[in-house]
Design a protein around this motif. Structure first.
Motif, PDB file in Angstrom:
ATOM      1  N   LEU B  59       0.827  -1.201   0.000  1.00 32.78           N
ATOM      2  CA  LEU B  59       0.000   0.000   0.000  1.00 32.78           C
ATOM      3  C   LEU B  59       0.861   1.251   0.000  1.00 32.78           C
ATOM      4  O   LEU B  59       0.545   2.226  -0.671  1.00 32.78           O
ATOM      5  CB  LEU B  59      -0.924  -0.009   1.215  1.00 32.78           C
ATOM      6  CG  LEU B  59      -2.134  -0.887   0.991  1.00 32.78           C
ATOM      7  CD1 LEU B  59      -2.866  -1.119   2.289  1.00 32.78           C
ATOM      8  CD2 LEU B  59      -3.068  -0.257  -0.020  1.00 32.78           C
ATOM      9  N   HIS B  60       1.937   1.198   0.760  1.00 27.89           N
ATOM     10  CA  HIS B  60       2.822   2.348   0.783  1.00 27.89           C
ATOM     11  C   HIS B  60       3.446   2.575  -0.589  1.00 27.89           C
ATOM     12  O   HIS B  60       3.587   3.705  -1.050  1.00 27.89           O
ATOM     13  CB  HIS B  60       3.907   2.145   1.850  1.00 27.89           C
ATOM     14  CG  HIS B  60       4.719   3.374   2.085  1.00 27.89           C
ATOM     15  ND1 HIS B  60       5.937   3.345   2.683  1.00 27.89           N
ATOM     16  CD2 HIS B  60       4.477   4.661   1.769  1.00 27.89           C
ATOM     17  CE1 HIS B  60       6.417   4.582   2.728  1.00 27.89           C
ATOM     18  NE2 HIS B  60       5.543   5.401   2.171  1.00 27.89           N
ATOM     19  N   PHE B  61       3.773   1.469  -1.252  1.00 26.15           N
ATOM     20  CA  PHE B  61       4.316   1.564  -2.607  1.00 26.15           C
ATOM     21  C   PHE B  61       3.301   2.223  -3.544  1.00 26.15           C
ATOM     22  O   PHE B  61       3.636   3.102  -4.333  1.00 26.15           O
ATOM     23  CB  PHE B  61       4.667   0.163  -3.111  1.00 26.15           C
ATOM     24  CG  PHE B  61       5.213   0.141  -4.512  1.00 26.15           C
ATOM     25  CD1 PHE B  61       6.562   0.368  -4.742  1.00 26.15           C
ATOM     26  CD2 PHE B  61       4.383  -0.106  -5.592  1.00 26.15           C
ATOM     27  CE1 PHE B  61       7.068   0.355  -6.029  1.00 26.15           C
ATOM     28  CE2 PHE B  61       4.884  -0.121  -6.880  1.00 26.15           C
ATOM     29  CZ  PHE B  61       6.230   0.107  -7.099  1.00 26.15           C
ATOM     30  N   GLN B  62       2.045   1.805  -3.427  1.00 23.13           N
ATOM     31  CA  GLN B  62       1.007   2.408  -4.276  1.00 23.13           C
ATOM     32  C   GLN B  62       0.872   3.898  -3.996  1.00 23.13           C
ATOM     33  O   GLN B  62       0.745   4.710  -4.909  1.00 23.13           O
ATOM     34  CB  GLN B  62      -0.335   1.724  -4.038  1.00 23.13           C
ATOM     35  CG  GLN B  62      -0.412   0.361  -4.673  1.00 23.13           C
ATOM     36  CD  GLN B  62      -1.689  -0.357  -4.328  1.00 23.13           C
ATOM     37  OE1 GLN B  62      -2.631   0.264  -3.844  1.00 23.13           O
ATOM     38  NE2 GLN B  62      -1.729  -1.642  -4.555  1.00 23.13           N
ATOM     39  N   ALA B  63       0.896   4.244  -2.708  1.00 24.00           N
ATOM     40  CA  ALA B  63       0.770   5.660  -2.349  1.00 24.00           C
ATOM     41  C   ALA B  63       1.938   6.447  -2.917  1.00 24.00           C
ATOM     42  O   ALA B  63       1.755   7.535  -3.475  1.00 24.00           O
ATOM     43  CB  ALA B  63       0.704   5.811  -0.832  1.00 24.00           C
TER      44      ALA B  63
END
Lengths: 289, 113
Positions: B59-63
């Motif tokens: 999720l952090h990567f997506q953000a």
């Protein structure tokens, strides 16, 4: 001294000729309009014809509403996307348009439209083949033999990624300095094609898009597996250009322009793949007493 | 993924980009669907224990990817408007871009009207 005075006089005349707003956007009156007539003018952009953008959940997924109208694709199909996050991002793209709609900045919308309309009528196999084609000429598998420093740079930056991919997928990729490029074993091709086949059609469209931007399948796989960030992948894809920039200097309207465009496209493609292929479940942690 | 930095940093960056984007409508950025979605997602996926968690990175990567997208698009548009959005340039302007001037003949070249 005399020469600079002459230049100053000329410059003064120049200022007098174009007193208002410069020659670009003012209406040219006077003797030499044909000199300033432009050969090419960019096509006019559509006005922002809506006020509010909202999202609704329909049968096929999430839809975008512009005021009271539903957003359609260029082929007049209803615009629906499978995930809420993607719909929110697309709605944000539409909502952030000022005065005119700049389609060239709306990469996620474009990708969704491509998937919904599939204008080239490509099947999953064809998409995989299109992506795999880049492996034969993968950017990070082509090496130079000179200059020494660039050889070193490519070795230091690209080798870890190739090693990672070889380990991650259990295949052999290798690099080459010959003009024919590296010879990728058929086994590798098969393994990677099988891996790509595990993605759904939407995600594959995104993968093919990113591969075509970065000109590298290995870097794209690094993005999909969270090995690289977009900034890193773009830097690695443009390694030689960055080297030349360091040597000869940076030109804002060419190098920076391309860099930002490439980053935007690669980021859009990567986000698109991740949002289209994920299925999230949230487990709330129970508080223990 | 140490290259991503802290999630709070990413969220701050995203909110900054949303503020830039909200200039188009003039509405406060806290009213947008993107703001609500992002804050909700960041809150829901806070992890409280130091367990290695792949989903958190994901999720952090997506953000971070979304942040990269918004930032690059903004800078690309700025560069486009500065240098490319106005159609073809005149020869003098092109020479000026690289710090050159066209040669001038004192008293004109003779063929101007």
């Amino acid at each position: 001294m005399w020469w600079s005075c002459l230049q100053l006089r000329d410059w003064g005349r120049h200022l007098l000729k174009w007193p208002l707003g410069g020659p670009i956007n003012s209406v040219v009156t006077g003797a030499i309009p044909q000199l300033w007539a432009r050969a090419y003018a960019p096509p006019t952009e559509k006005k922002r014809f809506y006020q509010n953008v909202s999202i609704t959940q329909g049968e096929g997924g999430f839809e975008i509403n512009l005021d009271n109208r539903k957003l359609k694709t260029p082929q007049a199909k209803l615009f629906t996307v499978p995930s809420e996050a993607l719909a929110t991002a697309v709605a944000t793209e539409w909502d952030s348009q000022q005065d005119t709609i700049k389609f060239y900045t709306m990469h996620l919308t474009t990708l969704c439209n491509t998937c919904l309309d599939n204008p080239t009528q490509r099947s999953k196999d064809q998409l995989i083949r299109a992506a795999m084609k880049f492996l034969d000429t993968d950017t990070i598998c082509y090496r130079v033999e000179e200059p020494e420093t660039l050889v070193e740079l490519q070795k230091n930056e690209w080798d870890p990624i190739i090693e990672w991919a070889e380990k991650r997928y259990g295949v052999e990729i290798g690099a080459s300095t010959s003009i024919m490029g590296p010879s990728i074993p058929a086994k590798t091709q098969e393994a990677l094609a099988n891996h790509l086949a595990s993605y759904n059609l939407w995600a594959l469209q995104g993968i093919e898009f990113v591969v075509a931007q970065l000109k590298s399948l290995v870097l794209t796989l690094g993005l999909m597996d969270l090995r690289l960030t977009v900034e890193q992948a773009v830097l690695l894809s443009r390694l030689e250009e960055e080297y030349q920039i360091q040597k000869w200097g940076n030109i804002e309207w060419a190098h920076d322009y391309e860099l930002q465009e490439l980053r935007a496209r690669a980021a859009a493609g990567t986000l698109f793949v991740h949002l289209c292929s994920e299925s999230t479940t949230i487990k709330h942690k129970l508080l223990q007493e | 993924m140490a290259a991503l930095g802290s999630p709070a940093c990413t969220l701050r960056g995203l909110l900054r980009e949303l503020r830039y984007l909200s200039a188009a409508t003039g509405r406060p950025y806290r009213d947008t669907a993107a703001y609500r979605y992002l804050t909700k997602a960041f809150r829901a996926h806070r992890v409280t224990s130091e367990k290695l968690c792949r989903a958190q990175h994901e999720l952090h990567f997506q953000a971070a990817t979304y942040l990269c997208l918004l930032r690059s698009v903004r800078q690309h548009v700025a560069l486009h408007q500065e240098f490319h959005g106005k159609g073809e340039r005149s020869v003098e302007q092109i020479a000026g871009l690289v710090g050159l001037q066209l040669p001038r003949q004192p008293g004109g070249k003779g063929w101007e009207p």
